[in-house]
Design a protein around this motif. Sequence first.
Motif, PDB file in Angstrom:
ATOM      1  N   ASN A 160       0.869  -1.177   0.000  1.00 42.13           N
ATOM      2  CA  ASN A 160       0.000   0.000   0.000  1.00 42.13           C
ATOM      3  C   ASN A 160       0.908   1.230   0.000  1.00 42.13           C
ATOM      4  O   ASN A 160       1.096   1.911   1.004  1.00 42.13           O
ATOM      5  N   VAL A 161       1.499   1.489  -1.167  1.00 39.33           N
ATOM      6  CA  VAL A 161       2.531   2.513  -1.302  1.00 39.33           C
ATOM      7  C   VAL A 161       2.041   3.888  -0.853  1.00 39.33           C
ATOM      8  O   VAL A 161       2.778   4.640  -0.214  1.00 39.33           O
ATOM      9  N   LYS A 162       0.790   4.218  -1.169  1.00 37.30           N
ATOM     10  CA  LYS A 162       0.261   5.535  -0.807  1.00 37.30           C
ATOM     11  C   LYS A 162      -0.286   5.570   0.619  1.00 37.30           C
ATOM     12  O   LYS A 162      -0.837   6.587   1.050  1.00 37.30           O
ATOM     13  N   ARG A 163      -0.154   4.456   1.338  1.00 41.84           N
ATOM     14  CA  ARG A 163      -0.654   4.363   2.725  1.00 41.84           C
ATOM     15  C   ARG A 163      -2.122   4.787   2.801  1.00 41.84           C
ATOM     16  O   ARG A 163      -2.534   5.581   3.660  1.00 41.84           O
ATOM     17  N   LEU A 164      -2.910   4.258   1.869  1.00 45.88           N
ATOM     18  CA  LEU A 164      -4.330   4.577   1.822  1.00 45.88           C
ATOM     19  C   LEU A 164      -5.034   4.070   3.076  1.00 45.88           C
ATOM     20  O   LEU A 164      -4.697   3.025   3.629  1.00 45.88           O
ATOM     21  N   LYS A 165      -6.023   4.842   3.509  1.00 42.86           N
ATOM     22  CA  LYS A 165      -6.870   4.432   4.622  1.00 42.86           C
ATOM     23  C   LYS A 165      -8.238   4.050   4.059  1.00 42.86           C
ATOM     24  O   LYS A 165      -8.672   4.612   3.054  1.00 42.86           O
ATOM     25  N   PHE A 166      -8.894   3.101   4.709  1.00 47.12           N
ATOM     26  CA  PHE A 166     -10.150   2.601   4.172  1.00 47.12           C
ATOM     27  C   PHE A 166     -11.293   2.802   5.163  1.00 47.12           C
ATOM     28  O   PHE A 166     -11.158   2.521   6.348  1.00 47.12           O
ATOM     29  N   ARG A 167     -12.409   3.305   4.641  1.00 47.35           N
ATOM     30  CA  ARG A 167     -13.609   3.471   5.446  1.00 47.35           C
ATOM     31  C   ARG A 167     -14.678   2.561   4.843  1.00 47.35           C
ATOM     32  O   ARG A 167     -15.067   2.735   3.678  1.00 47.35           O
ATOM     33  N   GLU A 168     -15.133   1.606   5.610  1.00 45.24           N
ATOM     34  CA  GLU A 168     -16.107   0.634   5.116  1.00 45.24           C
ATOM     35  C   GLU A 168     -17.517   1.075   5.496  1.00 45.24           C
ATOM     36  O   GLU A 168     -17.838   1.250   6.669  1.00 45.24           O
ATOM     37  N   LEU A 169     -18.368   1.264   4.462  1.00 47.31           N
ATOM     38  CA  LEU A 169     -19.730   1.760   4.647  1.00 47.31           C
ATOM     39  C   LEU A 169     -20.717   0.898   3.880  1.00 47.31           C
ATOM     40  O   LEU A 169     -20.343   0.184   2.948  1.00 47.31           O
ATOM     41  N   GLU A 170     -22.003   0.997   4.244  1.00 46.12           N
ATOM     42  CA  GLU A 170     -23.031   0.325   3.464  1.00 46.12           C
ATOM     43  C   GLU A 170     -23.006   0.877   2.046  1.00 46.12           C
ATOM     44  O   GLU A 170     -22.818   2.081   1.832  1.00 46.12           O
ATOM     45  N   ALA A 171     -23.212  -0.008   1.082  1.00 42.72           N
ATOM     46  CA  ALA A 171     -23.110   0.389  -0.326  1.00 42.72           C
ATOM     47  C   ALA A 171     -23.986   1.589  -0.667  1.00 42.72           C
ATOM     48  O   ALA A 171     -23.576   2.477  -1.422  1.00 42.72           O
ATOM     49  N   ALA A 172     -25.180   1.642  -0.110  1.00 42.73           N
ATOM     50  CA  ALA A 172     -26.106   2.733  -0.422  1.00 42.73           C
ATOM     51  C   ALA A 172     -25.616   4.084   0.088  1.00 42.73           C
ATOM     52  O   ALA A 172     -26.041   5.132  -0.407  1.00 42.73           O
ATOM     53  N   GLN A 173     -24.723   4.085   1.074  1.00 43.84           N
ATOM     54  CA  GLN A 173     -24.233   5.332   1.659  1.00 43.84           C
ATOM     55  C   GLN A 173     -23.034   5.911   0.906  1.00 43.84           C
ATOM     56  O   GLN A 173     -22.664   7.068   1.107  1.00 43.84           O
ATOM     57  N   LEU A 174     -22.423   5.121   0.051  1.00 45.93           N
ATOM     58  CA  LEU A 174     -21.162   5.522  -0.575  1.00 45.93           C
ATOM     59  C   LEU A 174     -21.253   6.788  -1.434  1.00 45.93           C
ATOM     60  O   LEU A 174     -20.358   7.627  -1.364  1.00 45.93           O
ATOM     61  N   PRO A 175     -22.299   6.981  -2.247  1.00 44.74           N
ATOM     62  CA  PRO A 175     -22.360   8.235  -3.018  1.00 44.74           C
ATOM     63  C   PRO A 175     -22.387   9.473  -2.122  1.00 44.74           C
ATOM     64  O   PRO A 175     -21.753  10.477  -2.434  1.00 44.74           O
ATOM     65  N   ARG A 176     -23.099   9.383  -0.990  1.00 44.86           N
ATOM     66  CA  ARG A 176     -23.190  10.525  -0.075  1.00 44.86           C
ATOM     67  C   ARG A 176     -21.880  10.764   0.668  1.00 44.86           C
ATOM     68  O   ARG A 176     -21.631  11.864   1.172  1.00 44.86           O
ATOM     69  N   ALA A 177     -21.036   9.730   0.727  1.00 44.65           N
ATOM     70  CA  ALA A 177     -19.762   9.851   1.442  1.00 44.65           C
ATOM     71  C   ALA A 177     -18.690  10.534   0.607  1.00 44.65           C
ATOM     72  O   ALA A 177     -17.623  10.886   1.133  1.00 44.65           O
ATOM     73  N   LEU A 178     -18.945  10.766  -0.670  1.00 47.26           N
ATOM     74  CA  LEU A 178     -17.925  11.325  -1.555  1.00 47.26           C
ATOM     75  C   LEU A 178     -17.398  12.682  -1.096  1.00 47.26           C
ATOM     76  O   LEU A 178     -16.238  13.003  -1.324  1.00 47.26           O
ATOM     77  N   SER A 179     -18.223  13.455  -0.447  1.00 48.01           N
ATOM     78  CA  SER A 179     -17.773  14.773   0.008  1.00 48.01           C
ATOM     79  C   SER A 179     -16.907  14.685   1.266  1.00 48.01           C
ATOM     80  O   SER A 179     -16.243  15.658   1.632  1.00 48.01           O
ATOM     81  N   ASP A 180     -16.906  13.510   1.913  1.00 46.59           N
ATOM     82  CA  ASP A 180     -16.175  13.357   3.171  1.00 46.59           C
ATOM     83  C   ASP A 180     -14.880  12.565   3.041  1.00 46.59           C
ATOM     84  O   ASP A 180     -14.098  12.503   3.988  1.00 46.59           O
ATOM     85  N   VAL A 181     -14.659  11.962   1.881  1.00 50.95           N
ATOM     86  CA  VAL A 181     -13.463  11.139   1.677  1.00 50.95           C
ATOM     87  C   VAL A 181     -12.757  11.580   0.408  1.00 50.95           C
ATOM     88  O   VAL A 181     -13.281  12.382  -0.375  1.00 50.95           O
ATOM     89  N   ASP A 182     -11.561  11.065   0.200  1.00 51.83           N
ATOM     90  CA  ASP A 182     -10.819  11.419  -1.013  1.00 51.83           C
ATOM     91  C   ASP A 182     -11.378  10.716  -2.246  1.00 51.83           C
ATOM     92  O   ASP A 182     -11.329  11.254  -3.354  1.00 51.83           O
ATOM     93  N   ALA A 183     -11.907   9.518  -2.051  1.00 51.59           N
ATOM     94  CA  ALA A 183     -12.508   8.768  -3.152  1.00 51.59           C
ATOM     95  C   ALA A 183     -13.377   7.668  -2.566  1.00 51.59           C
ATOM     96  O   ALA A 183     -13.229   7.295  -1.396  1.00 51.59           O
ATOM     97  N   ALA A 184     -14.292   7.169  -3.380  1.00 51.37           N
ATOM     98  CA  ALA A 184     -15.173   6.090  -2.927  1.00 51.37           C
ATOM     99  C   ALA A 184     -15.440   5.150  -4.088  1.00 51.37           C
ATOM    100  O   ALA A 184     -15.552   5.582  -5.245  1.00 51.37           O
ATOM    101  N   ILE A 185     -15.542   3.881  -3.767  1.00 53.71           N
ATOM    102  CA  ILE A 185     -15.909   2.878  -4.771  1.00 53.71           C
ATOM    103  C   ILE A 185     -17.406   2.641  -4.652  1.00 53.71           C
ATOM    104  O   ILE A 185     -17.910   2.256  -3.595  1.00 53.71           O
TER     105      ILE A 185
END
Length: 256
Positions: A160-185
Motif C-alpha cells: 500500500n505505497v500511498k498508505r491509503l486508509k479505508f472506510r467501510e460503509l453500506e453500499a447505499a451510503q457511498l455516493p453521499r460519502a464522496l464529500s467526506d473522503v478522497d474517493a469512494a468505490i
Amino acid sequence: MRKILILTVAALVPVASAGTLRVGATPVPAGELLEFVKPLLAKQGVDLQIREFSDYVGPNVALGEGSLDANLYQHVPYLNAFQQNRPLNIVPVRKIYLPPLALYSRRVQKVTELRSGATIAIPNDPSNGARALLLLEKAGLIRLKAGAGVRATVLDITANVKRLKFRELEAAQLPRALSDVDAAIVNTNYALEVGLNPLQDALFHENKNSLYANVLATTRDKVNSPDLKKLVAALTSPEARAWLLKKYGGTIVPAF
C-alpha cells in the motif's frame, strides 16, 4: 365448545396468485429494466409486480421468506457470501447485466493524483468489499495476498505505497460519502441514482470481463416456474438488450 383458530407462520406470508410474479429489485437499473419488460410479460398473461429496495439485504430476506418469487440486483459472489451466514435456499437463475464497479472522487481527476494517506470508502459487505479491493489492485493502488480473490479483506493487503486508509460503509451510503473522503468505490446502481456515470465520471472502473454480473435469482423450489421462465426470456430478449444499451449509454453491459 369454543373454536380455536390457529394461524401458522406460512399463513401470514402473502401468496402470489396464478399468473402473478413478485420480483424484488434495487431501483436502478434493475427496477427500471423490470418496468420495461412488464408489458412484454403482460401480453403472456403474467402480472409482474415489482417491489423496490434501497438495500442489499431486504430483497434476499423477502425472497427467502416467500413474499417474493425472485429478485434482481446481486452478483453470485454476494449471494454466496450472504447465504454463508443466512442460508435461504436462494439460487442464481441467469446472468442479466453487469453494472461496472467504479472509483469516484470529488477531489481529484486521476488515480495518480490521490495523496499519500488518502481515505477511500468501500462497501462493507464481504463480497463487494473484496470486489472493491480487487479493483484498487487493478488500478495499481494496492497489492493483495495471492489467492485472496473474492474473499479479500483489507487484512489481505500486502502493499500500500500511498498508505491509503479505508472506510467501510453500506453500499447505499457511498455516493453521499464522496464529500467526506478522497474517493469512494460505488456500485453502478447507486452511482446512477445520483447522476454519476462510470464511463465518464470515474477515476477507474471494471471492464466487460468482470465476473460480477448481476443475476436473476429465486428459491430452489421456484426454478422451474413457467412464469419465471417467461421473465428470463423477456430479460434476455433482443428488446431488453437494445433498451439497456440505449437507456444507459453502455454504462450497463448486457451479460447475455
